[in-house]
Design an enzyme around this catalytic site. Structure first.
Site, PDB file in Angstrom:
ATOM      1  N   LEU A 389       0.854  -1.210   0.131  1.00  0.00           N
ATOM      2  CA  LEU A 389       0.058   0.067  -0.063  1.00  0.00           C
ATOM      3  C   LEU A 389       0.882   1.362  -0.113  1.00  0.00           C
ATOM      4  O   LEU A 389       0.383   2.169  -0.369  1.00  0.00           O
ATOM      5  CB  LEU A 389      -1.023   0.132   1.338  1.00  0.00           C
ATOM      6  CG  LEU A 389      -1.918  -1.137   1.333  1.00  0.00           C
ATOM      7  CD1 LEU A 389      -2.820  -1.067   2.753  1.00  0.00           C
ATOM      8  CD2 LEU A 389      -2.982  -1.088   0.215  1.00  0.00           C
ATOM      9  N   GLY A 393       9.671   6.049   6.101  1.00  0.00           N
ATOM     10  CA  GLY A 393      10.843   5.898   6.895  1.00  0.00           C
ATOM     11  C   GLY A 393      11.013   4.584   7.774  1.00  0.00           C
ATOM     12  O   GLY A 393      11.871   3.973   8.288  1.00  0.00           O
ATOM     13  N   LYS A 411       1.566  -3.021   9.103  1.00  0.00           N
ATOM     14  CA  LYS A 411       2.912  -2.104   9.053  1.00  0.00           C
ATOM     15  C   LYS A 411       4.216  -3.150   9.616  1.00  0.00           C
ATOM     16  O   LYS A 411       4.315  -3.357  10.695  1.00  0.00           O
ATOM     17  CB  LYS A 411       2.491  -1.190  10.139  1.00  0.00           C
ATOM     18  CG  LYS A 411       3.754   0.031  10.191  1.00  0.00           C
ATOM     19  CD  LYS A 411       3.220   1.159  11.224  1.00  0.00           C
ATOM     20  CE  LYS A 411       4.313   2.200  11.238  1.00  0.00           C
ATOM     21  NZ  LYS A 411       3.709   3.184  12.555  1.00  0.00           N
ATOM     22  N   ASP A 508       2.779  14.329  15.597  1.00  0.00           N
ATOM     23  CA  ASP A 508       2.956  13.904  14.402  1.00  0.00           C
ATOM     24  C   ASP A 508       1.758  14.016  13.346  1.00  0.00           C
ATOM     25  O   ASP A 508       1.517  13.331  12.529  1.00  0.00           O
ATOM     26  CB  ASP A 508       3.938  12.652  14.072  1.00  0.00           C
ATOM     27  CG  ASP A 508       4.418  12.808  12.699  1.00  0.00           C
ATOM     28  OD1 ASP A 508       4.704  13.663  12.007  1.00  0.00           O
ATOM     29  OD2 ASP A 508       4.710  11.693  12.178  1.00  0.00           O
TER      30      ASP A 508
END
Length: 700
Positions: A389, A393, A411, A508
């Site tokens: 997908l 980093g 992930k 973030d």
């Protein structure tokens, strides 16, 4: 004395203004009704709002006639699902349905209309009828939904008496007996505590108010011996915070529960499709005993002292056997435990990068299913490139499908990613404890040697940046969808800042970390850089500035100072990007070389803010609403943190029509250099306490 008089007059005028300002008969999709506010029909005869019956702390949403001295409620929305505090919110969701939410965003009532509308309005009519209608239909009498068609929510209710059950079976009321209480319909006292438990409030228990439930006679301690009491013929308790595993038999299920200090109870079932194990990790709520011979067995964990007296002969036999076993096999057992401890130490190194960092162990902290690497490899077709997908980093993200057909996003952290062992543990622990519809849901994790995997719910519509920074894709997001995304992200941040068990700062927030589900509802993701605060702590300092330039608040990027107002700053940047379709980092206006914030400020000062709106939706948007959002975003990016609004205030600003305060000039960046002399340097000498994360400084 004069000052006191003026104070009382001021208070009276304030309350008078509040009553006047809240006397409305309708709300739109951009507004909501919270506890303490309501709707009043235009003729003033009927009112909708939150109330509690006499001698009860439960909150209900209902309609009553204001002209009758003794309040008589004619309709109740959540008649079977009371709210236990004052956090209820009535709003119109993205599907054009009226919904009533509790504090944890659980839907306790919905209008459940199958009709669609681009401009839904919820209105209380002079007849006392609550209707959901399309704004373009006006007063035509055509409704998407109306309370008059829903007699199931109707019940006679006075201020002195409550009758909340529409059936004779009181055990159908959710959580009637509270935590660890069992409801039995044919008993004189319908609620009883489980063995080893006692009422939290014996006085209220005698008055047949069981809502506070039961508590343990003796606390359950992980290091002490525990066992299980078996209950048969039960409707199993609510398991929204537990988990279910297929293919695990009774023995394995019991062992799994004993190995997890947070496990409260377990149940094992055998069916044609195989065995299944269910484990509860939080309070047992909504248990009832079934009288028709059905139900399931439930095993509740208690200290050994609560298991009752054992047969004397059996005890002696067990003691003799144990003594013999320990005498004959002592050396073998010692060797086994030494080997096991070494293996556990190695596993801790795999997770944390060092031994002994966490005394409680990963099982107690993570409280999530641990997937096998082979299962994830099979689901992703061995991490096929066709299933990929995206990549950042931290590593890569893959789409996968489990054996039961559930879609997942995996992930996969690369060994040299900026998110190391600490960030991995941080993200797993944080997301496992967060439950909100605007936060991405973590389904589990996998640790195998150097492999560290996080398994999330799959978001079919990718991330927000895929749409707003592309002219072709941007046309798929009209202003209504963009505004709903802004509100959804705001509600998610409000939950992190004020309503979750710990105060959480994301650090973030950016478009690539806002994922969209199949209905384009936003979900905040990627908590690897998040920080948690406890108690009244609201800010911190770090030497490791993590996150993405372009979204960092100036006090964080320069001095390492972060707080909830740092996230507010990032949210302001996000709003400007959603409205303009331009990235803050890398955007410089050709005329004066200003970045996006500076350009937005210049247009606002010159009263030309409409020029900031993306051409993709400029002709179809509600201009006043867009301009209000630009105004709010400039309040978010003010230079000083104390000048920025909190997320709760910000949400009210977006849904209100009151005059907004004038924003102060933000810290402007011209070209690649700040107009402030100190903005190009990052201080490295600041001390740091309780640092949890390490990261590269660029976008992931």
């Amino acid at each position: 004395m004069d000052n006191i008089c003026f104070a009382f007059i001021g208070i009276h005028l304030l309350f008078s203004f509040f009553k006047f300002s809240t006397a409305v008969d309708a709300i739109t999709q951009a507004q909501f009704i919270s506890d303490g506010r309501g709707l009043t029909s235009k003729d003033g005869n009927f009112e909708l709002g939150f109330f509690s019956p006499a001698n009860s702390s439960s909150r209900f949403l209902g309609i009553w006639n204001r002209k009758i001295p003794l309040r008589t409620v004619s309709w109740i929305a959540n008649v079977h699902k009371p709210i236990n505090d004052s956090s209820g919110i009535l709003m119109i969701n993205g599907s054009a349905n009226a919904v009533l939410l509790s504090q944890n965003t659980t839907v306790v009532w919905s209008s459940s209309s199958s009709k669609q509308s681009e401009n839904p309005i919820l209105q209380l009519l002079n007849s006392g009828n609550l209707v959901l209608r399309d704004g373009k239909d006006g007063n035509s009498g055509i409704f998407l939904w109306q309370s008059f068609d829903c007699p199931i929510g109707t019940v006679g209710l006075s201020a002195r008496r409550v009758s909340l059950s529409a059936s004779a079976d009181v055990c159908d009321s959710y959580g009637l007996c509270g935590a660890y209480g069992v409801c039995t319909i044919n008993e004189l006292q319908v609620c009883k505590c489980l063995k080893g438990f006692k009422p939290v409030s014996p006085e209220k228990w005698k008055e047949r108010d069981y809502t506070q439930g039961c508590e343990r006679n003796k606390p359950l301690k992980c290091q002490e011996n525990t066992g299980f009491i078996k209950y048969v013929g039960l409707k199993l308790p609510d398991n929204k915070n537990g988990w279910v595993s297929q293919g695990m038999d009774m023995k394995e299920c019991k062992a799994k529960c004993l190995s997890n200090c947070s496990c409260i109870a377990f149940a094992s079932s055998d069916a044609k499709g195989g065995s299944a194990c269910t484990i509860w990790l939080s309070d047992l709520i909504d248990i009832r005993r079934l009288l028709n011979g059905g139900g399931q067995d439930l095993y509740v964990r208690v200290p050994d002292s609560e298991l009752g007296a054992k047969n004397g002969v059996k005890v002696k036999i067990v003691v003799i056997i144990v003594a013999v076993v320990f005498t004959v096999s002592g050396l073998l057992l010692a060797a086994y435990y030494i080997r096991k401890n070494r293996k556990m130490s190695k596993e801790k190194m795999d997770i944390y990068g060092t031994t002994g960092q966490n005394n409680n162990g990963p099982e107690e902290d993570l409280e999530l299913p641990l997937f096998k690497l082979s299962t994830i490899a099979s689901a992703t077709n061995n991490f096929s490139f066709n299933n990929k997908l995206g990549q950042g980093g931290f590593g890569s993200v893959y789409r996968g499908v489990l054996m039961d057909g559930q879609e997942i996003a995996v992930k996969r952290l690369s060994p040299n990613s900026g998110q190391g062992p600490n960030e991995f543990k941080n993200e797993v622990i944080l997301i496992a404890k967060l439950q909100h519809r605007n936060l991405v849901r973590l389904l589990g994790y996998c640790i195998h040697g150097e492999e560290k995997l996080l398994i999330y719910e799959y978001m079919p519509n990718r991330s927000l940046d895929f749409y707003i920074f592309d002219q072709a894709q941007g046309k798929l997001l009209d202003w209504r969808k963009r505004f709903n995304i802004i509100l959804g992200v705001a509600r998610g941040l409000l939950y992190l800042h004020e309503d979750s068990r710990l105060r959480i700062i994301h650090r973030d927030l950016k478009p690539s970390n806002v994922l969209l589900d199949k209905e384009m509802n936003p979900k905040i993701s990627d908590f690897g850089m998040a920080r948690t605060f406890g108690g009244d702590q609201t800010e911190g300092v770090t030497r490791r500035v993590v996150g993405t330039f372009g979204y960092m608040a100036p006090e964080y990027a320069i001095d390492g100072q972060f707080s909830v107002k740092s996230d507010v700053f990032s949210f302001g940047i996000l709003m400007l990007e959603i409205i303009s379709g331009k990235k803050n980092r890398g955007f410089y206006h050709h005329g004066d070389n200003l970045d996006l914030v500076g350009y937005a400020w210049k247009l606002w000062e010159e009263e030309r803010s409409q020029e900031l709106v993306d051409e993709c939706f400029r002709d179809s948007c509600t201009l006043l609403e867009v301009l209000r959002c630009i105004h709010v975003s400039l309040l978010c990016v003010q230079k000083l943190p104390e000048d920025r609004p909190s997320m709760s205030t910000l949400i009210l600003m977006l849904g209100d029509e009151k005059t907004l305060p004038r924003p102060k000039k933000p810290r402007l960046f011209i070209g690649k250099h700040s107009s402030e002399a100190d903005s190009s340097s990052i201080k490295q000498e600041i001390s740091s306490t309780n640092e949890l994360t390490i990261s590269i400084l660029d976008a992931r």
